[in-house]
Write an enzyme that holds these catalytic residues in place. Structure first.
Site, mmCIF file in Angstrom:
data_model
loop_
_atom_site.group_PDB
_atom_site.id
_atom_site.type_symbol
_atom_site.label_atom_id
_atom_site.label_comp_id
_atom_site.label_asym_id
_atom_site.label_seq_id
_atom_site.Cartn_x
_atom_site.Cartn_y
_atom_site.Cartn_z
ATOM 1 N N LYS A 1 0.825 -1.217 0.000
ATOM 2 C CA LYS A 1 0.000 0.000 0.000
ATOM 3 C C LYS A 1 0.851 1.255 0.000
ATOM 4 O O LYS A 1 0.629 2.169 -0.773
ATOM 5 C CB LYS A 1 -0.866 0.091 1.268
ATOM 6 C CG LYS A 1 -1.885 -0.958 1.458
ATOM 7 C CD LYS A 1 -2.795 -0.601 2.628
ATOM 8 C CE LYS A 1 -2.083 -0.463 3.978
ATOM 9 N NZ LYS A 1 -1.540 -1.726 4.517
ATOM 10 N N ARG B 1 -8.766 2.289 9.792
ATOM 11 C CA ARG B 1 -8.245 0.974 10.163
ATOM 12 C C ARG B 1 -9.288 0.137 10.898
ATOM 13 O O ARG B 1 -9.049 -1.009 11.196
ATOM 14 C CB ARG B 1 -7.081 1.255 11.087
ATOM 15 C CG ARG B 1 -5.899 0.348 11.154
ATOM 16 C CD ARG B 1 -5.175 0.059 9.899
ATOM 17 N NE ARG B 1 -3.879 -0.511 10.185
ATOM 18 C CZ ARG B 1 -2.723 0.062 9.885
ATOM 19 N NH1 ARG B 1 -2.698 1.205 9.252
ATOM 20 N NH2 ARG B 1 -1.589 -0.531 10.195
ATOM 21 N N ARG C 1 11.499 -6.779 4.777
ATOM 22 C CA ARG C 1 11.524 -5.362 5.141
ATOM 23 C C ARG C 1 12.206 -5.177 6.495
ATOM 24 O O ARG C 1 12.942 -4.217 6.709
ATOM 25 C CB ARG C 1 10.081 -4.856 5.206
ATOM 26 C CG ARG C 1 9.946 -3.365 5.362
ATOM 27 C CD ARG C 1 8.546 -2.916 5.032
ATOM 28 N NE ARG C 1 7.588 -3.326 6.034
ATOM 29 C CZ ARG C 1 6.273 -3.090 5.958
ATOM 30 N NH1 ARG C 1 5.779 -2.483 4.904
ATOM 31 N NH2 ARG C 1 5.457 -3.479 6.898
ATOM 32 N N ARG D 1 12.645 -2.337 11.194
ATOM 33 C CA ARG D 1 11.445 -1.880 11.898
ATOM 34 C C ARG D 1 11.155 -2.753 13.116
ATOM 35 O O ARG D 1 11.208 -3.969 13.046
ATOM 36 C CB ARG D 1 10.238 -1.914 10.954
ATOM 37 C CG ARG D 1 10.116 -0.662 10.126
ATOM 38 C CD ARG D 1 8.972 -0.735 9.178
ATOM 39 N NE ARG D 1 7.675 -1.004 9.801
ATOM 40 C CZ ARG D 1 6.528 -0.756 9.206
ATOM 41 N NH1 ARG D 1 6.501 -0.219 8.010
ATOM 42 N NH2 ARG D 1 5.401 -1.030 9.809
ATOM 43 N N ARG E 1 0.028 -8.506 13.789
ATOM 44 C CA ARG E 1 -0.507 -7.428 12.934
ATOM 45 C C ARG E 1 -1.489 -7.988 11.907
ATOM 46 O O ARG E 1 -2.496 -7.355 11.581
ATOM 47 C CB ARG E 1 0.642 -6.679 12.240
ATOM 48 C CG ARG E 1 1.455 -5.843 13.232
ATOM 49 C CD ARG E 1 2.699 -5.286 12.598
ATOM 50 N NE ARG E 1 2.389 -4.224 11.662
ATOM 51 C CZ ARG E 1 3.112 -3.949 10.579
ATOM 52 N NH1 ARG E 1 4.156 -4.683 10.284
ATOM 53 N NH2 ARG E 1 2.765 -2.964 9.805
HETATM 54 P P1 AMP Z 1 1.329 1.009 9.047
HETATM 55 O O1 AMP Z 1 2.633 1.556 8.609
HETATM 56 O O2 AMP Z 1 0.149 1.639 8.399
HETATM 57 O O3 AMP Z 1 1.271 -0.505 8.982
HETATM 58 O O4 AMP Z 1 1.183 1.382 10.598
HETATM 59 C C1 AMP Z 1 2.139 0.973 11.563
HETATM 60 C C2 AMP Z 1 1.495 0.955 12.952
HETATM 61 O O5 AMP Z 1 1.006 2.271 13.271
HETATM 62 C C3 AMP Z 1 0.272 0.058 13.089
HETATM 63 O O6 AMP Z 1 0.619 -1.280 13.388
HETATM 64 C C4 AMP Z 1 -0.467 0.720 14.240
HETATM 65 O O7 AMP Z 1 0.139 0.448 15.474
HETATM 66 C C5 AMP Z 1 -0.237 2.195 13.946
HETATM 67 N N1 AMP Z 1 -1.293 2.775 13.080
HETATM 68 C C6 AMP Z 1 -1.134 3.272 11.815
HETATM 69 N N2 AMP Z 1 -2.285 3.742 11.354
HETATM 70 C C7 AMP Z 1 -3.216 3.559 12.327
HETATM 71 C C8 AMP Z 1 -4.593 3.839 12.451
HETATM 72 N N3 AMP Z 1 -5.297 4.420 11.448
HETATM 73 N N4 AMP Z 1 -5.227 3.506 13.610
HETATM 74 C C9 AMP Z 1 -4.548 2.943 14.623
HETATM 75 N N5 AMP Z 1 -3.246 2.626 14.573
HETATM 76 C C10 AMP Z 1 -2.571 2.934 13.439
#
Ligand code: AMP
Length: 188
Positions: free
Chosen positions: A14, A89, A128, A134, A145
């Site tokens: 994404k 989310r 990654r 990370r 996740r």
């Molecule tokens: P991502 O890079 O989008 O996978 O986000 C990494 C982490 O950030 C996720 O595993 C959540 O802990 C947090 N996160 C990102 N976006 C959201 C969201 N819209 N709502 C809640 N937690 C989020």
């Protein structure tokens, strides 16, 4: 005017695709994950509050995210359009976004659902982790996740499909092939 939401499991590509498309359309790529990672790296109050959730692979509480999205979509650059990546989310965030957009007299054109099989996702995220280091890409956190995605985020597929704005895209192809499909989609 392009306003898109990118939906899909972690590791589906994404972020990469949203960034490319946002550049092409000259609109902001709004990634809540990037915003939170920056906040965490800078040690801001938001980052400190979000850290433990992120490191465990949990969603951070909605109250940390909702105001942030409202402010971001009200920035001048977002008047030209936007691509949301990683937000909404869960159903509560999607309802909030519906109301916010109504308030702003805006709509969302399409929700792009990137589909990739679980085995491929895990491989990509482990790769990654090796590359970027990370904290949330360890095998245990990765599987958590994916579970959180299935329980809280995947219901949004039906949510947006009911509104007839969902488009599913096969994300298990080369980067360029996926980009080509997405460009065709927004040209419609
Ligand atoms: P991502 O890079 O989008 O996978 O986000 C990494 C982490 O950030 C996720 O595993 C959540 O802990 C947090 N996160 C990102 N976006 C959201 C969201 N819209 N709502 C809640 N937690 C989020």
């Amino acid at each position: 005017m392009t306003r898109l939401i990118f939906l899909g499991p972690p590791g589906a590509g994404k972020g990469t695709q949203a960034k490319i498309l946002a550049d092409v359309c000259e609109i902001p790529h709004i990634s809540t994950g990037d915003i939170l990672r920056n906040a965490k790296a800078e040690g801001t109050p938001l980052g400190l509050k979000a850290k433990s959730y992120m490191d465990r692979g949990e969603l951070v509480p909605d109250d940390l995210i909702l105001d942030l999205i409202r402010e971001r979509l009200n920035q001048p650059d977002a008047k030209a359009g936007w691509i949301l990546d990683g937000f909404p989310r869960n159903v509560n965030q999607a309802n909030f976004l519906d109301n916010l957009l109504r308030e702003m007299s805006q709509g969302c054109d399409r929700v792009v659902n990137m589909e990739v099989a679980d085995e491929v996702l895990v491989e990509r995220m482990l790769g990654r982790a090796r590359k970027e280091g990370r904290a949330d890409d360890t095998p245990e956190v990765i599987s958590h996740r994916l579970e959180v995605y299935r329980q809280q985020t995947a219901p949004l597929i039906d949510y947006y499909s009911d509104r007839q704005i969902l488009v599913s895209v096969d994300g298990d192809r080369s980067l360029n092939e996926v980009t080509t499909t997405l460009k065709e989609l927004i040209a419609l």
